[in-house]
Design an enzyme around this catalytic site. Sequence first.
Site, PDB file in Angstrom:
ATOM      1  N   GLY A 183      35.709 -16.813 -17.472  1.00 17.99           N
ATOM      2  CA  GLY A 183      35.972 -15.849 -16.411  1.00 17.99           C
ATOM      3  C   GLY A 183      36.000 -16.500 -15.046  1.00 17.99           C
ATOM      4  O   GLY A 183      35.761 -17.701 -14.896  1.00 17.99           O
ATOM      5  N   ARG A 240      34.089 -17.219 -25.776  1.00 13.02           N
ATOM      6  CA  ARG A 240      34.937 -16.621 -26.815  1.00 13.02           C
ATOM      7  C   ARG A 240      36.142 -17.498 -27.147  1.00 13.02           C
ATOM      8  O   ARG A 240      36.715 -17.375 -28.213  1.00 13.02           O
ATOM      9  CB  ARG A 240      35.412 -15.242 -26.356  1.00 13.02           C
ATOM     10  CG  ARG A 240      34.309 -14.218 -26.288  1.00 13.02           C
ATOM     11  CD  ARG A 240      34.814 -12.858 -25.871  1.00 13.02           C
ATOM     12  NE  ARG A 240      35.136 -12.807 -24.446  1.00 13.02           N
ATOM     13  CZ  ARG A 240      35.474 -11.695 -23.807  1.00 13.02           C
ATOM     14  NH1 ARG A 240      35.553 -10.557 -24.476  1.00 13.02           N
ATOM     15  NH2 ARG A 240      35.737 -11.713 -22.508  1.00 13.02           N
ATOM     16  N   LEU A 252      29.452 -12.608 -17.887  1.00 12.98           N
ATOM     17  CA  LEU A 252      30.342 -11.938 -18.826  1.00 12.98           C
ATOM     18  C   LEU A 252      30.703 -10.549 -18.313  1.00 12.98           C
ATOM     19  O   LEU A 252      29.841  -9.804 -17.850  1.00 12.98           O
ATOM     20  CB  LEU A 252      29.639 -11.828 -20.177  1.00 12.98           C
ATOM     21  CG  LEU A 252      30.337 -11.127 -21.328  1.00 12.98           C
ATOM     22  CD1 LEU A 252      31.596 -11.886 -21.715  1.00 12.98           C
ATOM     23  CD2 LEU A 252      29.395 -11.026 -22.518  1.00 12.98           C
ATOM     24  N   GLY A 253      31.992 -10.206 -18.399  1.00 15.52           N
ATOM     25  CA  GLY A 253      32.378  -8.873 -17.974  1.00 15.52           C
ATOM     26  C   GLY A 253      33.864  -8.627 -18.097  1.00 15.52           C
ATOM     27  O   GLY A 253      34.662  -9.554 -18.181  1.00 15.52           O
ATOM     28  N   TYR A 309      30.840   2.378 -14.766  1.00 18.15           N
ATOM     29  CA  TYR A 309      30.638   0.973 -14.398  1.00 18.15           C
ATOM     30  C   TYR A 309      29.219   0.717 -13.898  1.00 18.15           C
ATOM     31  O   TYR A 309      28.496  -0.144 -14.432  1.00 18.15           O
ATOM     32  CB  TYR A 309      31.650   0.569 -13.331  1.00 18.15           C
ATOM     33  CG  TYR A 309      31.601  -0.899 -12.968  1.00 18.15           C
ATOM     34  CD1 TYR A 309      32.260  -1.845 -13.731  1.00 18.15           C
ATOM     35  CD2 TYR A 309      30.880  -1.335 -11.847  1.00 18.15           C
ATOM     36  CE1 TYR A 309      32.207  -3.202 -13.397  1.00 18.15           C
ATOM     37  CE2 TYR A 309      30.823  -2.678 -11.510  1.00 18.15           C
ATOM     38  CZ  TYR A 309      31.486  -3.601 -12.289  1.00 18.15           C
ATOM     39  OH  TYR A 309      31.427  -4.928 -11.967  1.00 18.15           O
ATOM     40  N   LYS A 345      25.983  -1.219 -15.799  1.00 17.02           N
ATOM     41  CA  LYS A 345      25.295  -2.348 -15.170  1.00 17.02           C
ATOM     42  C   LYS A 345      23.799  -2.059 -15.037  1.00 17.02           C
ATOM     43  O   LYS A 345      22.961  -2.941 -15.262  1.00 17.02           O
ATOM     44  CB  LYS A 345      25.898  -2.630 -13.790  1.00 17.02           C
ATOM     45  CG  LYS A 345      27.351  -3.073 -13.806  1.00 17.02           C
ATOM     46  CD  LYS A 345      27.537  -4.409 -14.508  1.00 17.02           C
ATOM     47  CE  LYS A 345      28.968  -4.904 -14.411  1.00 17.02           C
ATOM     48  NZ  LYS A 345      29.195  -6.178 -15.125  1.00 17.02           N
ATOM     49  N   LEU A 400      33.988  -9.059  -5.663  1.00 17.20           N
ATOM     50  CA  LEU A 400      34.078 -10.510  -5.778  1.00 17.20           C
ATOM     51  C   LEU A 400      35.482 -10.983  -5.427  1.00 17.20           C
ATOM     52  O   LEU A 400      36.472 -10.500  -5.985  1.00 17.20           O
ATOM     53  CB  LEU A 400      33.731 -10.951  -7.204  1.00 17.20           C
ATOM     54  CG  LEU A 400      32.243 -11.094  -7.526  1.00 17.20           C
ATOM     55  CD1 LEU A 400      32.043 -11.289  -9.032  1.00 17.20           C
ATOM     56  CD2 LEU A 400      31.623 -12.244  -6.757  1.00 17.20           C
ATOM     57  N   ARG A 437      44.711  -7.836 -12.307  1.00 19.26           N
ATOM     58  CA  ARG A 437      43.975  -6.650 -11.893  1.00 19.26           C
ATOM     59  C   ARG A 437      44.568  -6.223 -10.544  1.00 19.26           C
ATOM     60  O   ARG A 437      44.041  -6.558  -9.485  1.00 19.26           O
ATOM     61  CB  ARG A 437      42.480  -6.940 -11.746  1.00 19.26           C
ATOM     62  CG  ARG A 437      41.792  -7.365 -13.042  1.00 19.26           C
ATOM     63  CD  ARG A 437      40.292  -7.512 -12.840  1.00 19.26           C
ATOM     64  NE  ARG A 437      39.625  -7.999 -14.033  1.00 19.26           N
ATOM     65  CZ  ARG A 437      38.300  -8.192 -14.107  1.00 19.26           C
ATOM     66  NH1 ARG A 437      37.538  -7.938 -13.064  1.00 19.26           N
ATOM     67  NH2 ARG A 437      37.757  -8.644 -15.223  1.00 19.26           N
TER      68      ARG A 437
END
Length: 222
Positions: free
Chosen positions: A8, A32, A77-78, A128, A132, A155, A163
């Site tokens: 990521g 992954r 991770l996300g 979301y 979290k 971020l 996105r």
Amino acid sequence: MTIRRATGGVGKILVNELAKKREFEKVTLITRRKLELPQGVEGADFNKIEQKIVDFDKLEANHAADFEGYDVGFCALGTTAGKAGKKGFYQVDHDYVVGSAKLAKAGGCKHFQLVSSAGANKDSCFLYTQTKGQVEKEITEMNFERLTIWRPNLLIVEREESRPAERILQSIAGPLDPGKFFSMDAPVLARVMIDYCFKPAKSVVDIIGNRDIHFMGQAKSS
């Protein structure tokens, strides 16, 4: 030393920064898919990096040994509901993250660092921030010797996947938010996370928000 989801945006930056740090003799990426490591990065030693490819749907059954023997764990991770759907989002941001933390704790990890989000709240009405918050609560209850939870706002990071909405917000936030009230540059977050490994904990569980991350990054660069 271990990192989860190094493919990521934040994870890739963490890898590059850790490769430059002599204090980290070994870095293991638990991901992954295989990460193509860059070449010719000044001061970086990518030979100390080992990659372990895992099936996050079968972590406990097949990969417990991959999480053993690390002092510090970083988890960045996300995904998003827009990309993975609501079910897929929860699976990644809750199940995979909590599962990874559980195995890291069982494997002897002393200091776990989690990239969460501003507004995290298990009682939130928004999926979301609620997710979290749930993750923060469950990992806190695992009783790591030291747990650091990072809560950045938006971020500013280059991502592999598209996105569009986030990209528009990033383009606006950069020039309009020099004080970093509602945005955070991913490289700053990564460097602060690494530096925090060598600072005394304020408490067993530290929750650090966007402005504090910004000030820590300024202090480090000064």
